[in-house]
Write a protein that holds these residues in place. Sequence first.
Motif, PDB file in Angstrom:
ATOM      1  N   PHE A 197      -2.398  -9.299   5.279  1.00  0.00           N
ATOM      2  CA  PHE A 197      -1.215  -8.620   5.809  1.00  0.00           C
ATOM      3  C   PHE A 197      -0.797  -7.570   4.789  1.00  0.00           C
ATOM      4  N   ILE A 198      -0.337  -6.417   5.268  1.00  0.00           N
ATOM      5  CA  ILE A 198      -0.004  -5.333   4.362  1.00  0.00           C
ATOM      6  C   ILE A 198       1.420  -4.849   4.611  1.00  0.00           C
ATOM      7  N   ALA A 199       1.971  -4.192   3.592  1.00  0.00           N
ATOM      8  CA  ALA A 199       3.285  -3.546   3.703  1.00  0.00           C
ATOM      9  C   ALA A 199       3.156  -2.138   3.142  1.00  0.00           C
ATOM     10  N   ILE A 200       3.591  -1.145   3.886  1.00  0.00           N
ATOM     11  CA  ILE A 200       3.558   0.241   3.413  1.00  0.00           C
ATOM     12  C   ILE A 200       4.829   0.489   2.606  1.00  0.00           C
ATOM     13  N   THR A 201       4.679   0.724   1.323  1.00  0.00           N
ATOM     14  CA  THR A 201       5.837   0.842   0.436  1.00  0.00           C
ATOM     15  C   THR A 201       5.492   1.675  -0.795  1.00  0.00           C
TER      16      THR A 201
ATOM     17  N   GLY B  72      -2.323   1.894  -5.089  1.00  0.00           N
ATOM     18  CA  GLY B  72      -1.764   3.238  -5.157  1.00  0.00           C
ATOM     19  C   GLY B  72      -2.432   4.218  -4.209  1.00  0.00           C
ATOM     20  N   PRO B  73      -1.981   5.489  -4.225  1.00  0.00           N
ATOM     21  CA  PRO B  73      -2.443   6.485  -3.243  1.00  0.00           C
ATOM     22  C   PRO B  73      -3.923   6.817  -3.335  1.00  0.00           C
ATOM     23  N   GLY B  74      -4.527   6.697  -4.511  1.00  0.00           N
ATOM     24  CA  GLY B  74      -5.938   7.071  -4.642  1.00  0.00           C
ATOM     25  C   GLY B  74      -6.906   5.913  -4.532  1.00  0.00           C
TER      26      GLY B  74
ATOM     27  N   ILE C 176       0.852  -1.191   0.000  1.00  0.00           N
ATOM     28  CA  ILE C 176       0.000   0.000   0.000  1.00  0.00           C
ATOM     29  C   ILE C 176       0.890   1.244   0.000  1.00  0.00           C
ATOM     30  N   HIS C 177       0.602   2.143  -0.903  1.00  0.00           N
ATOM     31  CA  HIS C 177       1.358   3.397  -0.982  1.00  0.00           C
ATOM     32  C   HIS C 177       1.216   4.167   0.328  1.00  0.00           C
ATOM     33  N   PRO C 178       2.270   4.826   0.792  1.00  0.00           N
ATOM     34  CA  PRO C 178       2.194   5.570   2.063  1.00  0.00           C
ATOM     35  C   PRO C 178       1.096   6.626   2.100  1.00  0.00           C
ATOM     36  N   ALA C 179       0.696   7.130   0.936  1.00  0.00           N
ATOM     37  CA  ALA C 179      -0.332   8.179   0.906  1.00  0.00           C
ATOM     38  C   ALA C 179      -1.747   7.619   0.889  1.00  0.00           C
ATOM     39  N   ALA C 180      -1.891   6.299   0.782  1.00  0.00           N
ATOM     40  CA  ALA C 180      -3.229   5.701   0.794  1.00  0.00           C
ATOM     41  C   ALA C 180      -3.861   5.904   2.176  1.00  0.00           C
ATOM     42  N   SER C 181      -5.184   5.855   2.228  1.00  0.00           N
ATOM     43  CA  SER C 181      -5.883   6.194   3.465  1.00  0.00           C
ATOM     44  C   SER C 181      -5.649   5.158   4.561  1.00  0.00           C
ATOM     45  N   ALA C 182      -5.610   5.653   5.795  1.00  0.00           N
ATOM     46  CA  ALA C 182      -5.484   4.759   6.949  1.00  0.00           C
ATOM     47  C   ALA C 182      -6.699   3.849   7.058  1.00  0.00           C
ATOM     48  N   ASP C 183      -7.873   4.354   6.658  1.00  0.00           N
ATOM     49  CA  ASP C 183      -9.083   3.546   6.711  1.00  0.00           C
ATOM     50  C   ASP C 183      -8.970   2.335   5.795  1.00  0.00           C
ATOM     51  N   LEU C 184      -8.351   2.509   4.619  1.00  0.00           N
ATOM     52  CA  LEU C 184      -8.161   1.380   3.704  1.00  0.00           C
ATOM     53  C   LEU C 184      -7.281   0.322   4.347  1.00  0.00           C
ATOM     54  N   ARG C 185      -6.221   0.732   5.014  1.00  0.00           N
ATOM     55  CA  ARG C 185      -5.334  -0.230   5.674  1.00  0.00           C
ATOM     56  C   ARG C 185      -6.105  -1.046   6.705  1.00  0.00           C
TER      57      ARG C 185
END
Length: 418
Positions: free
Chosen positions: A349-353, A364-366, A331-340
């Motif tokens: 499991f996710i990785a912020i990258t 992506g971010p959007g 997940i892009h760092p700019a993606a929403s916290a709610d999405l995470r």
Amino acid sequence: MNRFKFVLKSRGIGNSVERGWQVARRFGLTSARMERRLLRYTDVVARYGGRPSLPITARVLARNPQVTRRLLERGVELCVHSLVHNDLTQLAPDAQAEQIAAACAVFRDHGIPFKGFRSPYLKYNEATLRAVAAAGFAYDSNLPFFWGPLASLDHLAPREREGLEMGLRFYHPVGRPRERSLPRLIGTLVEIPVSLPDDEILLDRMGCPAPRLGEVWGEMLEQALSTGELLTLQLHPERIEILAEVLDGLVARAASSGQVWLATLGEIAAWWEERLAQEVIIEKAGAGRYSVRAGTALRADVSLFDRARGTTAQLRLPATVASSRQPVIGIHPAASADLRIKLKEDGYFIAITSDSEACAVYLGPGTDLRMAKETIARSKECLLVQGTWPAPFRAALAATGDIDCLTLGDFVRRFWEG
């Protein structure tokens, strides 16, 4: 809203008159009759290793503190059921916050610990959630969830159909296929859904006999088991004399399966927070291979979902898996916290990258949740997923019941307390 008008609107004239007669028989002048019922309810659940969660109105607690202390001694989880039994959504936000804060103060004054909140009538809005969060609660259990369709509710008599439909109009539940009966994080609160139809709808509104009610709840339990969901049973303790055998049969069925976690609402909320914080550590282990080990203490099963083959293999960590990329969602760092959070709640499991090629799926971010699910569905890569409940459980059952009154006097006071 005038309390008499509220009751008539929610139940209808005939049902309200019948309800009044039922209440007169269910409550006594002292709390002794209700205390016996509460202890019986507790004993039934405890027989199978569980503990009930019982929301109680604060002023009822204040008038009967000795009853709540004896419940605590039996291991019951007590929750805040507002200050008085009124519809909070009819109050301004400040008034809601004042009532909820006052309810907390009553609990603290009597030394009664609490973590969770349930609104009277399951009525809440955004202001309620803000006030509950501001008061420091860990969870909120208000979201009505209708378990449908249910074969046991086919071929209803006209009176039964009318009672069911009136109950559903009153509660406005969510349900399948849009929703699943699972906890969800809303800000800092874990929201735990409440299962419908409950005893009030089935017994009072529809007039179902106890065996029929047991069939409905049994089918709801089977649905929870088949889909890995949570059945939050709502059985008001004043009805336990009618429904003790039904409750016993349902909890026995859940316990004997070995697959249903009998838990309090507080335990479920704590688990959901723990599950969202669980992590794995992934490292390259050669061409097309990755090693996977626990980054935190993992109590849920971890599996490798291979969409291309349509298979899911449970892993015993540490493990080595075959994958062309890290088997997690990037997940892009700019993606929403709610999405995470939503993806973690779905078990991923996710990785912020910022590296779009590092992970099996990249968002992506959007990206919003709908787009994320479409992207995941299109991917043929392997993904690590974790179970919904602590191993070895596949589903969960919480036995709950609101304590609105302990005496006939408590019931009468409901019509003018505010």
